[in-house]
Design a protein around this motif. Structure first.
Motif, mmCIF file in Angstrom:
data_model
loop_
_atom_site.group_PDB
_atom_site.id
_atom_site.type_symbol
_atom_site.label_atom_id
_atom_site.label_comp_id
_atom_site.label_asym_id
_atom_site.label_seq_id
_atom_site.Cartn_x
_atom_site.Cartn_y
_atom_site.Cartn_z
ATOM 1 N N SER A 57 -49.521 40.451 -67.681
ATOM 2 C CA SER A 57 -49.566 39.496 -66.577
ATOM 3 C C SER A 57 -48.458 38.472 -66.726
ATOM 4 N N THR A 58 -47.766 38.232 -65.634
ATOM 5 C CA THR A 58 -46.826 37.114 -65.552
ATOM 6 C C THR A 58 -47.322 36.210 -64.434
ATOM 7 N N SER A 59 -47.369 34.919 -64.689
ATOM 8 C CA SER A 59 -47.771 33.985 -63.641
ATOM 9 C C SER A 59 -46.990 32.700 -63.812
ATOM 10 N N TYR A 60 -46.781 32.019 -62.697
ATOM 11 C CA TYR A 60 -46.071 30.739 -62.724
ATOM 12 C C TYR A 60 -47.103 29.615 -62.762
ATOM 13 N N VAL A 61 -46.704 28.514 -63.368
ATOM 14 C CA VAL A 61 -47.560 27.333 -63.343
ATOM 15 C C VAL A 61 -46.707 26.099 -63.069
ATOM 16 N N LEU A 62 -47.210 25.250 -62.203
ATOM 17 C CA LEU A 62 -46.668 23.900 -62.030
ATOM 18 C C LEU A 62 -47.725 23.009 -62.654
ATOM 19 N N ALA A 63 -47.373 22.387 -63.769
ATOM 20 C CA ALA A 63 -48.365 21.613 -64.523
ATOM 21 C C ALA A 63 -47.985 20.140 -64.482
ATOM 22 N N TRP A 64 -48.787 19.390 -63.748
ATOM 23 C CA TRP A 64 -48.579 17.949 -63.595
ATOM 24 C C TRP A 64 -49.427 17.236 -64.647
ATOM 25 N N HIS A 65 -48.821 16.249 -65.288
ATOM 26 C CA HIS A 65 -49.507 15.495 -66.347
ATOM 27 C C HIS A 65 -49.339 14.006 -66.060
ATOM 28 N N GLU A 66 -50.426 13.277 -66.148
ATOM 29 C CA GLU A 66 -50.358 11.821 -65.993
ATOM 30 C C GLU A 66 -50.550 11.180 -67.358
ATOM 31 N N ARG A 67 -49.643 10.269 -67.700
ATOM 32 C CA ARG A 67 -49.763 9.545 -68.968
ATOM 33 C C ARG A 67 -50.756 8.391 -68.816
ATOM 34 N N LEU A 68 -51.145 7.846 -69.953
ATOM 35 C CA LEU A 68 -52.101 6.741 -69.936
ATOM 36 C C LEU A 68 -51.524 5.523 -69.218
ATOM 37 N N ASP A 69 -50.187 5.412 -69.187
ATOM 38 C CA ASP A 69 -49.560 4.264 -68.509
ATOM 39 C C ASP A 69 -49.380 4.509 -67.010
ATOM 40 N N GLY A 70 -49.873 5.644 -66.500
ATOM 41 C CA GLY A 70 -49.786 5.931 -65.069
ATOM 42 C C GLY A 70 -48.540 6.696 -64.660
ATOM 43 N N SER A 71 -47.551 6.818 -65.534
ATOM 44 C CA SER A 71 -46.379 7.639 -65.201
ATOM 45 C C SER A 71 -46.760 9.106 -65.312
ATOM 46 N N SER A 72 -45.916 9.990 -64.782
ATOM 47 C CA SER A 72 -46.270 11.411 -64.815
ATOM 48 C C SER A 72 -45.088 12.259 -65.258
ATOM 49 N N ALA A 73 -45.387 13.450 -65.706
ATOM 50 C CA ALA A 73 -44.382 14.437 -66.088
ATOM 51 C C ALA A 73 -44.880 15.793 -65.589
ATOM 52 N N THR A 74 -43.967 16.578 -65.030
ATOM 53 C CA THR A 74 -44.336 17.881 -64.479
ATOM 54 C C THR A 74 -43.500 18.956 -65.150
ATOM 55 N N ILE A 75 -44.154 20.056 -65.513
ATOM 56 C CA ILE A 75 -43.382 21.180 -66.010
ATOM 57 C C ILE A 75 -43.548 22.357 -65.059
ATOM 58 N N TYR A 76 -42.481 23.143 -64.989
ATOM 59 C CA TYR A 76 -42.393 24.328 -64.145
ATOM 60 C C TYR A 76 -42.146 25.487 -65.096
ATOM 61 N N GLY A 77 -43.110 26.416 -65.171
ATOM 62 C CA GLY A 77 -42.935 27.460 -66.162
ATOM 63 C C GLY A 77 -43.729 28.695 -65.842
ATOM 64 N N GLN A 78 -43.868 29.553 -66.855
ATOM 65 C CA GLN A 78 -44.618 30.785 -66.644
ATOM 66 C C GLN A 78 -45.399 31.160 -67.894
ATOM 67 N N TYR A 79 -46.519 31.804 -67.646
ATOM 68 C CA TYR A 79 -47.315 32.407 -68.706
ATOM 69 C C TYR A 79 -47.015 33.898 -68.737
ATOM 70 N N ASN A 80 -46.823 34.427 -69.930
ATOM 71 C CA ASN A 80 -46.692 35.880 -70.119
ATOM 72 C C ASN A 80 -47.872 36.296 -70.980
ATOM 73 N N ASP A 81 -48.792 37.045 -70.394
ATOM 74 C CA ASP A 81 -50.062 37.340 -71.056
ATOM 75 C C ASP A 81 -50.265 38.831 -71.264
ATOM 76 N N ARG A 82 -50.939 39.153 -72.335
ATOM 77 C CA ARG A 82 -51.560 40.461 -72.510
ATOM 78 C C ARG A 82 -53.063 40.225 -72.351
ATOM 79 N N ILE A 83 -53.646 40.901 -71.376
ATOM 80 C CA ILE A 83 -55.059 40.712 -71.052
ATOM 81 C C ILE A 83 -55.749 42.052 -71.246
ATOM 82 N N ILE A 84 -56.912 42.040 -71.886
ATOM 83 C CA ILE A 84 -57.582 43.316 -72.168
ATOM 84 C C ILE A 84 -59.022 43.294 -71.670
#
Lengths: 159, 159, 159
Positions: free
Chosen positions: C87-114
């Motif tokens: 499985s290949t899937s994309y993820v947009l992962a938004w993260h909020e810091r404790l100070d209210g600022s945010s960081a976003t990553i754009y990436g992919q998971y490469n999985d073996r699923i059984i």
């Protein structure tokens, strides 16, 4: 086999909501809901409506944005019966203000969707917000998250 | 049953476009299109191409970005016949400039996809932009949205 | 028909991961993996874990964010055999810091699923990052992209 066809029809329904909202085709949007639907985006009375006609009126508020873009994903369907679905889906909703600035919300829809003689329709919709960027100020209900256990210490890992 | 299998194959095709673009595997990307495809991202002649070979050349322009990430969602397929699909899908396309800054566009692809002896292929692609962040300056065609009726007044609800 | 049902079950598995992570239900998240799973988000030893129990412990690090939102899309499944999926899937992962600022990553998971007696489970997960916004500093493995050929010149097209 019927459930597979139903899954596609329900996915289309969820996607149509986004498309009609972003193109501000509110009559078509309202037709995706049951006549007596309940839609609650947050506790503020202006964020809830009873019935498809009231929803159509209420969503005129989206014209205060210059543009929107509602990206739907993470659709999760559970069938408690053949004619009923409990749906959870994520939305990344980008909004552009009239001044050109933007605000994005990251959240989820929790829906009860039912089979009607006219097809699948949203009977109940509740929205929960994971968070937002860009100074989004509309009080959508926050998602509850499990807290860290007492005494939990963060690892030595930069954010 | 055939339509269900077709739906998965077409979804894979749309996703492969994103993956090959983000990894800049342009020969593999071009092979997702018919030889005589028409692809128009905007009215500027540099944003349109005729044929898969021209598309492959044209998309070399993406190397002016350091990285991209094309997140596809809201896939909506309509089958006017057994061998033809009209597809609408949303894309959130993140672009990183060489200086480390980024620009994101929020838009949709409107595709005509056809069944060939080699499988489903994109015959026509038009892109429309809902909006953008980060100073994106490429003139992709804007999506038309219904305007507010004359005299409409915004509600007393903060943005 | 079995593969169509499997595709939906695997899609649900991928989506459940996001939901349980965003709600920090780590026991439910760990149960989506095989007992002896291998999960590697990056080369840093703190970003890898062996086994579902270690993964559950390791992901407690997500509490250093105030909130997260993991938007999954671009799911691409390949079945090398009836009980295994790549499985290949994309993820947009938004993260909020404790100070209210945010960081976003754009990436992919490469999985073996059984397929297990308890259902589909993630046996291997590797994450690759296309890029990020907001000063995200966790060293997730970067996706390799094909470079421009030597001597390539960018077109006269503004970013």
């Amino acid at each position: 086999m019927q459930e597979l066809l139903d899954r596609h029809a329900i996915h289309d329904l969820l996607v149509d909501y986004c498309f009609y909202l972003d193109s501000m085709n509110l009559p078509a949007l309202a037709a995706l809901f049951t006549v007596d639907c309940e839609v609650i985006y947050g506790a503020d009375p202006r964020l809830g409506s009873q019935g498809a006609a009231a929803l159509e009126d209420s969503l005129e508020r989206m014209w205060r944005w210059a543009r929107t873009s509602h990206h739907l994903s993470n659709v999760r369907l559970v069938f408690p019966g053949p004619d009923t679905v409990d749906s959870t889906s994520y939305v990344l909703a980008w909004h552009e203000r009239l001044d050109g600035s933007s605000a994005t919300i990251y959240g989820q829809y929790n829906d009860r969707i039912i089979r009607t003689t006219a097809g699948w329709r949203i009977a109940e919709r509740r929205m929960f917000m994971h968070g937002s960027d860009g100074g989004f100020a509309v009080p959508i209900a926050p998602l509850q998250r499990r807290p860290a256990p007492p005494g939990w210490e963060p690892p030595d890992l930069e954010c």
